[in-house]
Design a protein around this motif. Structure first.
Motif, mmCIF file in Angstrom:
data_model
loop_
_atom_site.group_PDB
_atom_site.id
_atom_site.type_symbol
_atom_site.label_atom_id
_atom_site.label_comp_id
_atom_site.label_asym_id
_atom_site.label_seq_id
_atom_site.Cartn_x
_atom_site.Cartn_y
_atom_site.Cartn_z
ATOM 1 N N ASP A 1 0.848 -1.191 0.000
ATOM 2 C CA ASP A 1 0.000 0.000 0.000
ATOM 3 C C ASP A 1 0.887 1.247 0.000
ATOM 4 O OD1 ASP A 1 -2.098 1.672 0.089
ATOM 5 O OD2 ASP A 1 -2.780 1.141 2.094
ATOM 6 N N ARG B 1 -4.323 -9.047 5.620
ATOM 7 C CA ARG B 1 -3.493 -7.849 5.704
ATOM 8 C C ARG B 1 -2.165 -8.217 6.362
ATOM 9 N NH1 ARG B 1 -8.726 -5.432 7.113
ATOM 10 N NH2 ARG B 1 -9.139 -3.629 5.773
ATOM 11 N N LYS C 1 2.185 -6.801 7.133
ATOM 12 C CA LYS C 1 3.169 -5.726 7.148
ATOM 13 C C LYS C 1 4.498 -6.309 6.682
ATOM 14 C CE LYS C 1 1.275 -2.538 10.586
ATOM 15 N NZ LYS C 1 1.185 -1.408 9.627
ATOM 16 N N ASP D 1 2.246 -1.294 4.958
ATOM 17 C CA ASP D 1 1.107 -2.207 4.874
ATOM 18 C C ASP D 1 1.091 -2.897 3.514
ATOM 19 O OD1 ASP D 1 0.135 -1.511 7.406
ATOM 20 O OD2 ASP D 1 -0.871 0.257 6.583
ATOM 21 N N TRP E 1 -0.866 -6.545 1.202
ATOM 22 C CA TRP E 1 -1.859 -7.618 1.087
ATOM 23 C C TRP E 1 -1.152 -8.892 0.652
ATOM 24 C CZ3 TRP E 1 -6.699 -6.781 2.687
ATOM 25 C CH2 TRP E 1 -7.163 -5.457 2.746
ATOM 26 N N VAL F 1 -1.329 -8.787 10.101
ATOM 27 C CA VAL F 1 -2.110 -7.840 10.904
ATOM 28 C C VAL F 1 -3.350 -8.508 11.474
ATOM 29 C CG1 VAL F 1 -3.369 -5.658 10.847
ATOM 30 C CG2 VAL F 1 -1.254 -5.917 9.553
ATOM 31 N N ARG G 1 -7.904 0.285 -1.551
ATOM 32 C CA ARG G 1 -8.371 1.166 -0.468
ATOM 33 C C ARG G 1 -9.859 1.467 -0.616
ATOM 34 N NH1 ARG G 1 -3.086 3.559 -0.464
ATOM 35 N NH2 ARG G 1 -3.600 4.893 -2.219
ATOM 36 N N ARG H 1 -9.733 -1.732 8.699
ATOM 37 C CA ARG H 1 -9.964 -2.773 9.697
ATOM 38 C C ARG H 1 -10.494 -2.176 10.991
ATOM 39 N NH1 ARG H 1 -6.206 -5.436 13.703
ATOM 40 N NH2 ARG H 1 -7.206 -7.426 14.240
#
Length: 638
Positions: A2, A29, A31, A40, A42, A63, A93, A99
């Motif tokens: 992201d 999700r 990190k 961040d 995916w 996450v 997004r 979340r």
């Protein structure tokens, strides 16, 4: 990841540590460490090995173990990003709400959604009986097929009930549905209609106005397969639904369907892309018809669902313009009067019959634009040159741009201090109508307070477009004032938008002879002709033919590049545009920036989007400081 940078818009490979093996599933999700920072990301997929020959870093953290990104939505987001020359991170997004940890920890109901409607909720095709191909549409949805339809609703039609029928037919066939509407009022109507057909707890509403917790709870219910149907505003266009069988959009010409954040996707295009990828049915409906919907019909992608002309004539109110020759012969002042005698008579007759009257006014406020009463020069702010407005009858003029008060305004041309109305708003109209019909209740519906419905007795309802309340039994008269404000907009879609707003208001009137509609406009204009005949299909076909001849969307694919002049020129020079691309401009844009347009045939749309995205990535890699905005097929080009 992201990060939102065009040159990083691709997947990256990471190793999964043993302690995260069970929770690191596709759709979660995560990190990761990138360029020395924790960012961040995916988790899109898992593989046994990687084609990367260098050293791989490890995932830093999962996450949440909740796989909120469904594979279908990940593929859809990639397709939308490519379609609009945008970044996958920006689309994700929009697709997945932020979340909310507390909501994720709430007790779960892992029971899957029922695959059919309840026995008492049998799909009744009679609601679609006024449309010859309507029942066939429901049968196709029930049988698990993927019909694609463009529906022109009759005046007075309970469109929410018809959409509920289509959704119920889809659910009866064991599949799910996504329906997108323009605003909260439409969503409330659809919510009530679906509850009546499907029962409680069979669908969720998804909209950004719900707030973080409620929105995430509704999203998780759909992602976990607890409900088969998701409805909402444009926030629902990416809603995850198992076994998707139908995507539907109401009033696709409404600009509320266009996302104002990059890459600016339109809900209609997102839903049609979903239908294509998932082999699902599609329903595009409205009282009016957009040029994009007409293109679906002319290319054979969808079929038309309309009533025959005899049924249309039986359902429409009596519609009359005030600017045609017979009316001008009877009332010469109709050419300049804001409320010609024909409109006044229609309102008077309806009120005498104890019926409500709807007055549609394009502008909100009291006097949103004023001018010198002596020389008619528009009143402007001495500080920023913005237009002055009058907030109320006894108010002080103030600038609509910088809000500075101009209590001592003097006309720079003649020195006059008296002001007159240049544009009349809804609140001033309500005052004028109240004086014209003393003793009659006057209600307003607009930005400050939007009414959902009004009683059926005698009353005047002054509303701005899109805020017209439904009257019990229908309105006795509908007055469409200040048509020039809609028709003279510097917008490619001015005529289409005017007709869309007029049809939406006229659809609330009773059928003739009890219901009358008066449009204060010249009857020879094409949008007025379409209104008089209630023939949105004719106008959409005419509009599409003109745009095809002039080379405007949707007949071609067009992108706008907006930014500082040097940055725009740099991007277009670096872009490897298709050979048949045509660059138009530059033209002035907002805040001193410039805009250039790039036009290509529809067959070269993918090449155009790829070229612009690659050029934007190259600029980002060079760390170019000047921001440039890319927008493909913008709703308004001028």
């Amino acid at each position: 990841m992201d990060v939102g940078l065009a040159h990083l818009d691709r997947p990256f490979d990471y190793l999964v540590p043993a302690e995260l093996d069970e929770v690191a599933v596709p759709g979660t999700r995560v990190k990761v460490r990138f360029a020395g920072q924790l960012v961040d990301g995916w988790l899109l997929s898992r593989a046994d090995d990687s084609g990367h020959t260098g050293r791989l870093a490890y995932l830093e953290k999962v996450v949440s173990p909740e796989p909120v990104l469904a594979p279908e939505i990940a593929g859809l987001a990639r397709a939308v990003a490519d379609r609009y020359a945008g970044n996958l991170a920006d689309v994700l997004r929009l697709a997945v709400p932020p979340r909310h940890a507390r909501v994720e920890k709430e007790p779960r109901d892992d029971q899957p959604a029922p695959t059919a409607v309840a026995e008492e909720a049998v799909v009744d095709p009679r609601g679609w009986g006024d449309y010859p191909t309507g029942p066939a549409l429901l049968r196709a949805l029930t049988d698990g097929r993927a019909p694609r339809a463009v529906w022109s609703a009759l005046p007075g039609e309970d469109w929410a009930a018809r959409y509920a029928d289509a959704v119920a037919a889809t659910v009866a066939g064991g599949r799910g549905a996504v329906v997108v509407v323009p605003d909260a009022r439409d969503l409330d109507r659809l919510d009530a209609a679906l509850t009546a057909v499907l029962g409680e707890g069979r669908h969720v509403s998804l909209t950004a106005a719900l707030g973080p917790a409620r929105r995430y709870r509704a999203f998780l219910a759909a992602r976990r397969g607890q409900v088969p149907v998701v409805i909402g505003t444009r926030a629902a266009m990416f809603a995850p639904v198992d076994r998707l069988g139908l995507v539907a959009i109401w009033d696709d010409g409404d600009d509320l369907h266009s996302e104002p954040r990059a890459p600016y996707p339109h809900a209609r295009d997102v839903l049609l892309t979903r239908a294509q990828l998932a082999e699902a049915g599609a329903l595009v409906g409205g009282y009016a018809r957009s040029a994009e919907a007409q293109l679906l019909l002319e290319t054979g992608w969808a079929r038309e669902v309309v009533a025959d002309r005899a049924t249309v004539r039986a359902r429409i109110p009596a519609i009359a313009p005030t600017g045609d020759d017979p009316q001008l012969a009877r009332d010469p002042g109709a050419a300049t009067a804001r409320l010609p005698s024909l409109a006044w008579t229609a309102a008077r007759d309806a009120l005498r019959q104890d019926l409500p009257v709807l007055v549609q006014v394009p502008r909100r406020g009291y006097l949103p634009s004023i001018s010198c009463a002596d020389c008619r020069t528009p009143a402007r702010c001495a500080h920023c040159a913005g237009p002055l407005a009058l907030p109320s009858a006894g108010g002080t003029p103030a600038c609509r741009w910088c809000a500075r008060v101009a209590a001592a305004y003097a006309c720079p041309q003649c020195g006059g201090r008296r002001l007159r109305a240049a544009v009349t708003g809804a609140r001033r109209t309500a005052e004028e109508m109240g004086r014209a019909f003393p003793g009659v209740p006057v209600r307003t519906s607009g930005r400050e307070e939007v009414l959902t419905d009004v009683p059926g007795g005698a009353a005047l309802v002054v509303a701005t477009p899109g805020a017209e309340p439904v009257a019990e039994g229908g309105y006795g008269a509908v007055l469409l004032l200040d048509s020039w404000a809609l028709l003279t907009r510097a917008d490619l879609r001015a005529g289409e938008e005017a007709l869309r707003r007029w049809l939406a208001a006229a659809a609330l009137a009773r059928p003739a002879p009890a219901g009358r509609v008066v449009v204060v406009a010249d009857g020879a204009l094409a949008p007025v002709q379409a209104l008089l005949r209630w023939d949105a299909a004719w106008f959409a076909g005419r509009e599409l033919a003109e745009r095809r001849e002039l080379g405007f969307p949707p007949a071609v694919r067009m992108a706008s590049v907006t930014g500082p002049a040097e940055a725009v020129a740099d991007l277009l020079t670096a872009a490897r545009l298709p050979e048949d691309a045509e660059v138009l401009g530059p033209v002035p844009a907002e805040e001193g920036r410039e805009r250039m347009l790039v036009r290509v045939p529809r067959a070269r749309a993918a090449a155009l989007a790829e070229a612009l995205h690659s050029a934007a990535g190259a600029r980002a890699a060079r760390k170019a400081a000047d921001p440039v905005r890319l927008q493909v097929d913008p709703l308004s080009l001028f």
